[in-house]
Scaffold this motif. Sequence first.
Motif, PDB file in Angstrom:
ATOM      1  N   UNK A  28      47.781 -32.627  16.703  1.00 55.01           N
ATOM      2  CA  UNK A  28      49.044 -31.900  16.855  1.00 55.01           C
ATOM      3  C   UNK A  28      49.881 -32.553  17.951  1.00 55.01           C
ATOM      4  N   UNK A  29      49.227 -33.048  18.995  1.00 62.79           N
ATOM      5  CA  UNK A  29      49.935 -33.724  20.079  1.00 62.79           C
ATOM      6  C   UNK A  29      50.708 -34.925  19.539  1.00 62.79           C
ATOM      7  N   UNK A  30      50.066 -35.726  18.697  1.00 64.86           N
ATOM      8  CA  UNK A  30      50.725 -36.901  18.109  1.00 64.86           C
ATOM      9  C   UNK A  30      51.895 -36.482  17.230  1.00 64.86           C
ATOM     10  N   UNK A  31      51.710 -35.421  16.493  1.00 63.95           N
ATOM     11  CA  UNK A  31      52.775 -34.907  15.635  1.00 63.95           C
ATOM     12  C   UNK A  31      53.986 -34.500  16.476  1.00 63.95           C
ATOM     13  N   UNK A  32      53.736 -33.788  17.574  1.00 61.01           N
ATOM     14  CA  UNK A  32      54.824 -33.275  18.414  1.00 61.01           C
ATOM     15  C   UNK A  32      55.521 -34.369  19.224  1.00 61.01           C
ATOM     16  N   UNK A  33      54.924 -35.562  19.303  1.00 56.23           N
ATOM     17  CA  UNK A  33      55.556 -36.690  19.994  1.00 56.23           C
ATOM     18  C   UNK A  33      56.525 -37.440  19.097  1.00 56.23           C
ATOM     19  N   UNK A 116      51.873 -19.234  28.595  1.00 56.38           N
ATOM     20  CA  UNK A 116      52.383 -18.762  27.305  1.00 56.38           C
ATOM     21  C   UNK A 116      52.562 -19.938  26.343  1.00 56.38           C
ATOM     22  N   UNK A 117      53.028 -21.065  26.871  1.00 55.65           N
ATOM     23  CA  UNK A 117      53.186 -22.256  26.042  1.00 55.65           C
ATOM     24  C   UNK A 117      51.828 -22.724  25.516  1.00 55.65           C
ATOM     25  N   UNK A 118      50.806 -22.670  26.375  1.00 56.13           N
ATOM     26  CA  UNK A 118      49.451 -23.049  25.946  1.00 56.13           C
ATOM     27  C   UNK A 118      48.940 -22.130  24.841  1.00 56.13           C
ATOM     28  N   UNK A 119      49.221 -20.841  24.956  1.00 56.95           N
ATOM     29  CA  UNK A 119      48.799 -19.900  23.908  1.00 56.95           C
ATOM     30  C   UNK A 119      49.439 -20.261  22.573  1.00 56.95           C
ATOM     31  N   UNK A 120      50.728 -20.553  22.609  1.00 56.84           N
ATOM     32  CA  UNK A 120      51.448 -20.902  21.379  1.00 56.84           C
ATOM     33  C   UNK A 120      50.943 -22.234  20.826  1.00 56.84           C
ATOM     34  N   UNK A 121      50.691 -23.193  21.712  1.00 55.20           N
ATOM     35  CA  UNK A 121      50.154 -24.485  21.271  1.00 55.20           C
ATOM     36  C   UNK A 121      48.829 -24.274  20.543  1.00 55.20           C
ATOM     37  N   UNK A 122      47.940 -23.489  21.145  1.00 52.81           N
ATOM     38  CA  UNK A 122      46.634 -23.244  20.523  1.00 52.81           C
ATOM     39  C   UNK A 122      46.771 -22.483  19.214  1.00 52.81           C
ATOM     40  N   UNK A 125      47.848 -25.163  16.848  1.00 50.46           N
ATOM     41  CA  UNK A 125      46.781 -26.143  16.643  1.00 50.46           C
ATOM     42  C   UNK A 125      45.672 -25.613  15.733  1.00 50.46           C
ATOM     43  N   UNK A 126      45.260 -24.376  15.959  1.00 51.83           N
ATOM     44  CA  UNK A 126      44.116 -23.842  15.212  1.00 51.83           C
ATOM     45  C   UNK A 126      44.516 -23.012  13.999  1.00 51.83           C
ATOM     46  N   UNK A 127      45.796 -22.893  13.747  1.00 45.92           N
ATOM     47  CA  UNK A 127      46.236 -22.085  12.615  1.00 45.92           C
ATOM     48  C   UNK A 127      47.208 -22.879  11.726  1.00 45.92           C
ATOM     49  N   UNK A 128      48.433 -23.012  12.166  1.00 43.60           N
ATOM     50  CA  UNK A 128      49.490 -23.619  11.350  1.00 43.60           C
ATOM     51  C   UNK A 128      49.268 -25.108  11.067  1.00 43.60           C
ATOM     52  N   UNK A 129      48.815 -25.843  12.073  1.00 42.80           N
ATOM     53  CA  UNK A 129      48.688 -27.302  11.949  1.00 42.80           C
ATOM     54  C   UNK A 129      47.764 -27.699  10.795  1.00 42.80           C
ATOM     55  N   UNK A 130      46.614 -27.051  10.671  1.00 42.90           N
ATOM     56  CA  UNK A 130      45.683 -27.414   9.596  1.00 42.90           C
ATOM     57  C   UNK A 130      46.295 -27.109   8.223  1.00 42.90           C
TER      58      UNK A 130
END
Length: 167
Positions: A28-33, A116-122, A125-130
């Motif tokens: 997800x990090x690579x995607x967001x870059x 809060x940003x970390x919560x949204x990232x996770x 990462x574990x829901x929408x990204x897959x």
Amino acid sequence: MEKINDGEGHPSSSHQTLKGTSKWAKSLESLLEDPEGVKRFREFLKKEFSEENVLFWLACEEFKKTQGKKQMQEKAKEIYMTFLSSKASSQVNVEGQSRLSETILETPHPLMFQKLQDQIFNLMKYDSYSRFLKSDIFLNHKKSEEQEENSPEAQTAAKRASRIYNT
């Protein structure tokens, strides 16, 4: 939220996006870059009615770069009113958002939204990204990349390049 730079305004050349989907699938990090990756991910999240997640994440990233107390106060208030307030137009679903009161907006600091940003990232990462990696948006983009890579023009350019380097 028009002011957030999400990369949509940047033209992308075929060189930038070539093998972009491979990069996006890495993490997800690579995607967001990648501005094109963000654009496609937003398109996907819009269909899932959760685009506010990536918009909040992007807003927080921009906020961290903000200089000056006045600008920070303005951006912090904008983020709060857009994503965190009970009356927010694009409210994100985070734990503890009620504990972030408007009073904190008076003394902003670059990492004030980090938890809060970390919560949204996770959540992404574990829901929408897959699901994004299995979506038509991703798969069709990957397919068009592969077709572009295997096109006669691309192969001719590759042959010319190999002739140059092999002489």
